[in-house]
Design a protein around this motif. Structure first.
Motif, PDB file in Angstrom:
ATOM      1  N   GLU A   1       0.833  -1.211   0.000  1.00  0.00           N
ATOM      2  CA  GLU A   1       0.000   0.000   0.000  1.00  0.00           C
ATOM      3  C   GLU A   1       0.865   1.257   0.000  1.00  0.00           C
ATOM      4  O   GLU A   1       0.567   2.244  -0.679  1.00  0.00           O
ATOM      5  CB  GLU A   1      -0.920  -0.017   1.218  1.00  0.00           C
ATOM      6  CG  GLU A   1      -1.941   1.105   1.233  1.00  0.00           C
ATOM      7  CD  GLU A   1      -2.934   0.982   2.373  1.00  0.00           C
ATOM      8  OE1 GLU A   1      -3.634   1.977   2.653  1.00  0.00           O
ATOM      9  OE2 GLU A   1      -3.011  -0.100   2.993  1.00  0.00           O
ATOM     10  N   LYS A   2       1.973   1.228   0.769  1.00  0.00           N
ATOM     11  CA  LYS A   2       2.889   2.376   0.792  1.00  0.00           C
ATOM     12  C   LYS A   2       3.501   2.607  -0.581  1.00  0.00           C
ATOM     13  O   LYS A   2       3.568   3.746  -1.054  1.00  0.00           O
ATOM     14  CB  LYS A   2       3.993   2.146   1.828  1.00  0.00           C
ATOM     15  CG  LYS A   2       3.578   2.357   3.268  1.00  0.00           C
ATOM     16  CD  LYS A   2       4.708   2.021   4.221  1.00  0.00           C
ATOM     17  CE  LYS A   2       5.910   2.920   4.039  1.00  0.00           C
ATOM     18  NZ  LYS A   2       7.008   2.618   4.983  1.00  0.00           N
ATOM     19  N   PHE A   3       3.968   1.549  -1.201  1.00  0.00           N
ATOM     20  CA  PHE A   3       4.540   1.681  -2.543  1.00  0.00           C
ATOM     21  C   PHE A   3       3.505   2.237  -3.516  1.00  0.00           C
ATOM     22  O   PHE A   3       3.813   3.114  -4.334  1.00  0.00           O
ATOM     23  CB  PHE A   3       5.050   0.327  -3.045  1.00  0.00           C
ATOM     24  CG  PHE A   3       6.458  -0.008  -2.639  1.00  0.00           C
ATOM     25  CD1 PHE A   3       7.533   0.653  -3.195  1.00  0.00           C
ATOM     26  CD2 PHE A   3       6.706  -1.018  -1.718  1.00  0.00           C
ATOM     27  CE1 PHE A   3       8.833   0.329  -2.845  1.00  0.00           C
ATOM     28  CE2 PHE A   3       8.001  -1.357  -1.354  1.00  0.00           C
ATOM     29  CZ  PHE A   3       9.075  -0.681  -1.921  1.00  0.00           C
ATOM     30  N   ASP A   4       2.287   1.726  -3.431  1.00  0.00           N
ATOM     31  CA  ASP A   4       1.235   2.160  -4.351  1.00  0.00           C
ATOM     32  C   ASP A   4       0.951   3.658  -4.219  1.00  0.00           C
ATOM     33  O   ASP A   4       0.591   4.316  -5.202  1.00  0.00           O
ATOM     34  CB  ASP A   4      -0.056   1.382  -4.095  1.00  0.00           C
ATOM     35  CG  ASP A   4       0.028  -0.066  -4.564  1.00  0.00           C
ATOM     36  OD1 ASP A   4       0.946  -0.379  -5.343  1.00  0.00           O
ATOM     37  OD2 ASP A   4      -0.819  -0.874  -4.144  1.00  0.00           O
ATOM     38  N   GLY A   5       1.108   4.189  -3.009  1.00  0.00           N
ATOM     39  CA  GLY A   5       0.788   5.592  -2.776  1.00  0.00           C
ATOM     40  C   GLY A   5       1.959   6.539  -2.919  1.00  0.00           C
ATOM     41  O   GLY A   5       1.810   7.747  -2.704  1.00  0.00           O
ATOM     42  N   ALA A   6       3.129   6.021  -3.279  1.00  0.00           N
ATOM     43  CA  ALA A   6       4.336   6.844  -3.323  1.00  0.00           C
ATOM     44  C   ALA A   6       4.743   7.160  -4.753  1.00  0.00           C
ATOM     45  O   ALA A   6       4.373   6.463  -5.698  1.00  0.00           O
ATOM     46  CB  ALA A   6       5.481   6.126  -2.616  1.00  0.00           C
ATOM     47  N   THR A   7       5.498   8.227  -4.896  1.00  0.00           N
ATOM     48  CA  THR A   7       6.140   8.549  -6.155  1.00  0.00           C
ATOM     49  C   THR A   7       7.647   8.409  -5.983  1.00  0.00           C
ATOM     50  O   THR A   7       8.161   8.482  -4.868  1.00  0.00           O
ATOM     51  CB  THR A   7       5.808   9.973  -6.618  1.00  0.00           C
ATOM     52  OG1 THR A   7       6.214  10.898  -5.589  1.00  0.00           O
ATOM     53  CG2 THR A   7       4.310  10.126  -6.868  1.00  0.00           C
TER      54      THR A   7
END
Length: 222
Positions: free
Chosen positions: A192-198
């Motif tokens: 989820e963190k990866f999905d929300g990061a740039t």
């Protein structure tokens, strides 16, 4: 052997080593260029030399470069060490190129993928023998480390090897050894963190820069 770069990696580099930990060394070497023109090429399995007592793995320059271009965590870390036991001018150039190997998707897929592989090992490793519990604890520690390091690398463009709180990883490893399912929500949260990061990392590695370095290696050992 024409060693270009050699350093201490693994648990020692992460700050997770204990009294019984092995000291793992990783390096890069170059074959004489003439060896690339025969019937039996020093590529694939033949391009890695593994020694024990002390533990040391060295990859031939081309193989090392190919592994780094895929953001292989085990190999990539050599380029981000604070110091080296052996370092040549071509090794210096290689360290200077470390950002050329990375890409956003490559880093995410490699680090999250390796952590997922660690979770699969947890599920297939026996829980009840003392040796197996120690192995599970190690898999758990490195699963969490890969997720933390990979995410930081993804969002900053820099790989930091030494962990801030070694005890956090040891405690997590012990909990995972008691119940591997403890790792499942941690993996889900990381995804989820990866999905929300740039990421500031490029879409693709800089292969021309890496190939230019490899050609300089071949010229040096012609």
């Amino acid at each position: 052997m024409n060693t270009l770069l050699l350093g201490v990696v693994g648990s020692t580099a992460y700050g997770l080593a204990h009294a019984g930990s092995d000291v793992d060394r990783l390096g890069v070497y170059a074959v004489p260029t003439v060896e690339l023109h025969g019937l039996h090429l020093p590529i694939d399995k033949a391009a890695t030399v593994v020694r024990h007592d002390p533990d040391q793995t060295v990859h031939e320059a081309r193989k090392f470069a190919m592994l780094c271009l895929s953001s292989n965590p085990t190999v990539t870390e050599l380029l981000w060490l604070p110091s080296y036991e052996q370092r040549t001018p071509l090794g210096d150039e290689l360290v200077g190129l470390r950002t050329a190997f990375a890409s956003a998707d490559g880093v995410r897929n490699a680090y999250f993928g390796y952590a997922t592989a660690q979770f699969k090992r947890l599920l297939t490793t026996g829980q009840f023998q003392s040796k197996m519990r120690k192995r599970q604890s190690k898999h758990g520690r490195h699963l969490l480390r890969l997720l933390d390091q990979g995410y930081e690398y993804y969002v900053t463009g820099r790989l930091r090897l030494r962990v801030d709180d070694p005890e956090r990883y040891r405690e997590f490893g012990d909990r995972v050894a008691a119940d591997p399912e403890v790792a499942r929500p941690v993996l889900a949260a990381a995804q989820e963190k990866f999905d929300g990061a740039t990421s500031p990392l490029p879409l693709a590695p800089d292969e021309p820069a890496v190939e230019a370095w490899l050609r300089r290696v071949r010229k040096e050992y012609l």
